[in-house]
Structures are given as structure tokens and as C-alpha cells.
Scaffold this motif. Structure first.
Motif, PDB file in Angstrom:
ATOM      1  N   PRO A 268     -37.304  16.862 -19.198  1.00 41.58           N
ATOM      2  CA  PRO A 268     -37.304  18.323 -19.285  1.00 41.58           C
ATOM      3  C   PRO A 268     -36.098  19.065 -18.490  1.00 41.58           C
ATOM      4  CG  PRO A 268     -38.826  17.923 -17.367  1.00 41.58           C
ATOM      5  CD  PRO A 268     -38.272  16.350 -18.049  1.00 41.58           C
ATOM      6  N   LYS A 269     -35.294  20.176 -20.316  1.00 39.43           N
ATOM      7  CA  LYS A 269     -34.458  20.556 -19.898  1.00 39.43           C
ATOM      8  C   LYS A 269     -34.596  22.002 -19.096  1.00 39.43           C
ATOM      9  CE  LYS A 269     -31.358  17.957 -22.684  1.00 39.43           C
ATOM     10  NZ  LYS A 269     -32.125  17.042 -23.127  1.00 39.43           N
ATOM     11  N   GLY A 270     -36.088  22.388 -19.427  1.00 34.24           N
ATOM     12  CA  GLY A 270     -35.887  23.909 -18.200  1.00 34.24           C
ATOM     13  C   GLY A 270     -37.612  23.466 -18.361  1.00 34.24           C
ATOM     14  N   VAL A 297     -38.895  32.282 -17.088  1.00 32.24           N
ATOM     15  CA  VAL A 297     -37.996  31.176 -18.037  1.00 32.24           C
ATOM     16  C   VAL A 297     -36.859  30.945 -17.165  1.00 32.24           C
ATOM     17  CG1 VAL A 297     -37.192  32.637 -19.780  1.00 32.24           C
ATOM     18  CG2 VAL A 297     -36.789  30.031 -19.529  1.00 32.24           C
ATOM     19  N   SER A 298     -36.615  29.125 -17.063  1.00 24.60           N
ATOM     20  CA  SER A 298     -35.849  28.856 -16.321  1.00 24.60           C
ATOM     21  C   SER A 298     -34.879  27.770 -16.173  1.00 24.60           C
ATOM     22  CB  SER A 298     -35.712  28.657 -14.699  1.00 24.60           C
ATOM     23  OG  SER A 298     -36.211  27.644 -14.084  1.00 24.60           O
ATOM     24  N   ASP A 305     -36.597  21.513 -27.638  1.00 28.07           N
ATOM     25  CA  ASP A 305     -36.426  20.865 -26.348  1.00 28.07           C
ATOM     26  C   ASP A 305     -37.388  20.322 -25.651  1.00 28.07           C
ATOM     27  OD1 ASP A 305     -33.172  20.228 -26.620  1.00 28.07           O
ATOM     28  OD2 ASP A 305     -33.033  21.979 -24.849  1.00 28.07           O
ATOM     29  N   VAL A 306     -37.699  19.424 -24.634  1.00 33.97           N
ATOM     30  CA  VAL A 306     -38.794  19.827 -24.366  1.00 33.97           C
ATOM     31  C   VAL A 306     -38.840  20.293 -23.065  1.00 33.97           C
ATOM     32  CG1 VAL A 306     -40.692  18.305 -23.048  1.00 33.97           C
ATOM     33  CG2 VAL A 306     -39.624  17.466 -24.807  1.00 33.97           C
ATOM     34  N   ILE A 307     -39.542  21.107 -22.107  1.00 31.84           N
ATOM     35  CA  ILE A 307     -39.757  21.991 -20.839  1.00 31.84           C
ATOM     36  C   ILE A 307     -41.160  21.841 -20.145  1.00 31.84           C
ATOM     37  CG2 ILE A 307     -37.954  23.049 -21.969  1.00 31.84           C
ATOM     38  CD1 ILE A 307     -40.633  25.411 -22.301  1.00 31.84           C
ATOM     39  N   ALA A 318     -48.017  21.505 -17.344  1.00 33.02           N
ATOM     40  CA  ALA A 318     -47.596  20.528 -18.400  1.00 33.02           C
ATOM     41  C   ALA A 318     -46.299  20.509 -18.633  1.00 33.02           C
ATOM     42  CB  ALA A 318     -48.510  21.015 -19.670  1.00 33.02           C
ATOM     43  N   LYS A 319     -46.262  19.680 -20.727  1.00 29.20           N
ATOM     44  CA  LYS A 319     -44.033  19.218 -20.883  1.00 29.20           C
ATOM     45  C   LYS A 319     -45.161  20.118 -22.712  1.00 29.20           C
ATOM     46  CE  LYS A 319     -42.845  16.611 -17.201  1.00 29.20           C
ATOM     47  NZ  LYS A 319     -42.366  15.021 -17.198  1.00 29.20           N
ATOM     48  N   GLY A 320     -43.956  19.924 -22.605  1.00 30.85           N
ATOM     49  CA  GLY A 320     -43.938  20.252 -24.267  1.00 30.85           C
ATOM     50  C   GLY A 320     -43.260  20.694 -24.829  1.00 30.85           C
ATOM     51  N   LEU A 321     -43.126  20.741 -26.227  1.00 29.14           N
ATOM     52  CA  LEU A 321     -41.855  20.752 -26.935  1.00 29.14           C
ATOM     53  C   LEU A 321     -41.812  22.338 -27.509  1.00 29.14           C
ATOM     54  CD1 LEU A 321     -41.958  17.891 -30.045  1.00 29.14           C
ATOM     55  CD2 LEU A 321     -40.381  18.219 -27.814  1.00 29.14           C
TER      56      LEU A 321
END
Ligand code: GLU
Length: 363
Positions: A268-270, A297-298, A305-307, A318-321
Motif C-alpha cells: 500500500p502507498k498510504g 489520511v496519511s 493506488d492501493v491503500i 481492508a485494502k483497496g484501490l
């Protein structure tokens, strides 16, 4: 059984001696060749570059800088591949090298290219030998360890089985007796992964192996952790003879390949922090993430991107686009969807993460 990924650890190949043990490597290459003779496709994830390079550059024992380690890996990888090629050529096969970093898995196009190359090598009966690209990788872009890399590869290549060869017999219980069969990885199994001290140049341990196995079994891949220096161990595993610890694959592929890529392959990018209402809606499944549930948000990321989606108590939900950049989310957090256009001057989506692009992390 059509396709197998075999991960070979540093301790198997070097016995912690900073030198590849030719006898062990020959034995493993021989077993892999026998599988290939039978029409089984084998992908190898091999460690040992750093161990071999340390010996060749006579740098063992001392504390190394990152650039020294990168140089060591460059020398060792070359040496390792030469040895693989020598061993496979005796049985009429050739090896192909693929060196990867996490970035190759994050980028969907490169990810697909890895798959095409693997399939093409296998079609031509060459043995793909994969390692982390240690000569250029730094902490931020590393896959982590080769146990994780072996999971990523086995999933990407849709292997039927992942065999992780190490210097212990398999997973042991509290009385140090081998656990032969694990149906599901639960807290009890996790608690058996005591951290053992390995040699300095190998990064894994039982924890990283079980993490890799947990992910792979979720993807429908049967896994075995076994002692790699034992004669015939790979052939015994394939023939279902007792060897190591066998972990059952999940009954069906629980989530789609695309969702596994979002949830478990990319880094994840953030992250966004969400309130309890959004947390409950997401964890219950079937709900998208709207701006109104976002508290903060950080990280710096762009749309696509996946965050990570985390609760106020820092638990990963969770992770998501993401449909919006970090900058845009900072402006629309806490707002109703009908305010998005007023604040941003545009509205591409109502949702920050659509439920189709959201993967709930269960553990
Ligand atoms: N890529 C490292 C090497 O080839 C090994 C890392 C690991 O074993 O996790 O030496």
C-alpha cells in the motif's frame, strides 16, 4: 499435480558456510529434473546469493554496508546461477534467471510480464530460477524475504503446490515433534513459530514461512515445509510420502486473483483512517468507503493506488484501490458525497474506494 514452486533457503544451500554446497544443489537439481521428466513444471525460488557472495569476496563475519551487500549479491547470484546451470545441463535442462523486487509485483503490467515470461520458460522446458534483485534493492522496494517472494510467485504462476525447503524438518509442536499435517493455520499453529536464530545471511524463520503458507493456502495452493538437505525430499513430497509438514489448501479459491493482488501482493502507498460506522460497514463486507466515514489520511498517493483502510485504534481493516488522491481525500474527508464536487470542482466517483476494489483483511 502440474506445476510446483520450490523455494530453497540459504541454510539448505550453504549450511551457513558462505559457500554453496555442490552436493546439495546437485541433489535438488536432480530431483527437479526427475519431476520435469514426468511433465511436472517446476519454478525455483532460490536464496543463497548473499551467502555465496560473502564467501567469494571474503567478507563473511564483518558488518556490511548496503552497497557491500548489494555487491556481494551481484557476485553470488552469478555464481549461484552458474552452478544451477551446470547441474541442470547434466540432465539436459537449462535454467533461466528472473530477479524481482516488490515494485515488479506492484506494477500490474510488470506483474503480468513476470507471468508471461514464466509461462514461456516452462513451455520451453527451462527451469525459472527466481530471487530478489538484491543488487539494486533497498528496504523500501524489497519483497521482504524469499518466503514471501515464494508465495508471491506461486500465486502469480497459479502453482498447485508450494514446497519451502529449509534446514529443519518442518513445523514442530511444543515437544519438538514434527507436525505432519495442518488443516488450517490458526492461532495455535501461529504460536508454534518460535523465532530461531538462523545464519546472518538468511532473513526468514518459521514465522515468515507460515505467513507465506497462510497466504498461499488461501489462494488454493497446497504447501509443504520440509528439510531440504534430505535425499529425495521433493520427490517424496510429490509422491505423498511422509516428509515435512503439509498444509491443506483452502477448499476453494476464497477471493479472486485480482482481489488477492489488491489485498496481499501489492504494497500500500498510504492509508485512510475511518470512523467506527465506516469500519463496521467495511468489515461486514459489501459496503464501499465514502468520504463521510474518513477521519484522516496519511502518505502521498494518487488515484488507482492501493491503500490501507485502518480503524481509529490502528487495526488494519481492508485494502483497496482509491478513486481519489491523498490530497483530494484530505479535502473531502468527513463530507457527504454531494459536497465532493463543490469542494474539488469535480466528482469522478461517489466512493473513495468502491466495494469491488476493496478487500477486507480478516486477520
Ligand atoms: N535473496 C537473498 C539471497 O539470495 C536471500 C533472502 C532470504 O533468504 O530471504 O541471498
Amino acid at each position: 499435480m502440474k506445476r510446483v514452486t520450490v523455494k530453497i533457503g540459504t541454510k539448505v544451500l550453504t549450511g551457513c558456510q558462505n559457500k554453496i554446497d555442490l552436493r546439495v544443489l546437485e541433489n535438488i537439481a536432480d530431483q527437479i529434473s526427475s519431476l520435469m521428466d514426468k511433465g511436472i513444471e517446476v519454478i525455483v525460488v532460490s536464496s543463497g546469493a548473499i551467502g555465496a557472495g560473502l564467501g567469494l569476496l571474503k567478507l563473511g563475519g564483518k558488518k556490511k554496508s548496503l552497497s557491500e551487500l548489494q555487491a556481494v549479491a551481484s557476485v553470488g547470484q552469478n555464481h549461484l546461477m552458474n552452478m544451477y546451470n551446470d547441474c541442470f545441463s547434466k540432465r539436459g535442462y537449462v535454467a533461466g534467471q528472473i530477479l524481482l523486487t516488490q515494485e515488479d509485483f506492484d506494477n500490474r503490467r510488470r506483474f503480468l510480464n513476470i507471468r508471461y515470461t514464466l509461462n514461456t520458460l516452462l513451455k520451453h522446458k527451462a527451469v525459472p530460477i527466481i530471487n530478489e534483485n538484491d543488487s539494486i534493492s533497498t528496504e523500501e522496494i524489497k519483497c521482504g524475504d524469499n518466503d514471501r517472494l515464494s508465495y508471491l510467485v506461486s500465486d502469480l504462476a497459479a502453482s498447485d503446490m508450494l514446497i519451502i525447503l529449509t534446514d529443519v524438518e518442518g513445523l514442530c509442536d511444543r515437544d519438538n515433534k514434527l507436525v505432519k499435517h495442518v488443516r488450517k493455520i490458526n492461532a495455535e499453529v501461529m504460536s508454534l513459530c518460535r523465532r530461531r536464530k538462523g545464519c546472518a545471511e538468511s532473513t526468514g524463520g518459521m514465522i515468515t514461512k507460515i505467513e507465506a503458507v497462510k497466504n498461499a493456502t488461501r489462494s488454493g495452493i497446497t504447501c509443504v515445509i520440509a528439510g531440504g538437505r534430505k535425499n529425495n525430499v521433493i520427490l517424496d513430497i510429490i509422491e505423498d510420502k511422509a516428509a515435512g509438514t503439509r498444509f491443506d489448501a483452502a477448499a476453494k479459491k476464497e477471493i479472486s486473483a485480482r482481489k488477492r493482488w489488491i489485498g496481499y501482493t501489492t504494497r500500500p502507498k498510504g492509508k485512510v483512517i475511518v470512523d467506527s460506522g465506516a469500519a463496521a460497514a467495511i468489515s461486514g463486507g459489501k459496503k464501499s468507503l465514502l468520504p463521510s466515514g474518513i477521519l484522516g489520511v496519511s502518505g502521498k498517493f494518487t488515484d488507482g493506488d492501493v491503500i490501507d483502510v485502518v480503524a481509529e485504534n490502528k487495526i488494519l481493516l481492508a485494502k483497496g484501490l482509491t478513486n481519489y488522491t491523498s490530497l483530494a481525500i484530505d479535502k473531502i474527508k468527513g463530507l457527504r458525497t454531494d459536497s465532493i464536487e463543490k469542494v474539488l470542482g469535480y466528482k469522478d466517483y461517489d466512493e473513495v474506494i468502491h466495494r469491488d476494489n476493496l478487500v477486507v483483511i480478516e486477520d
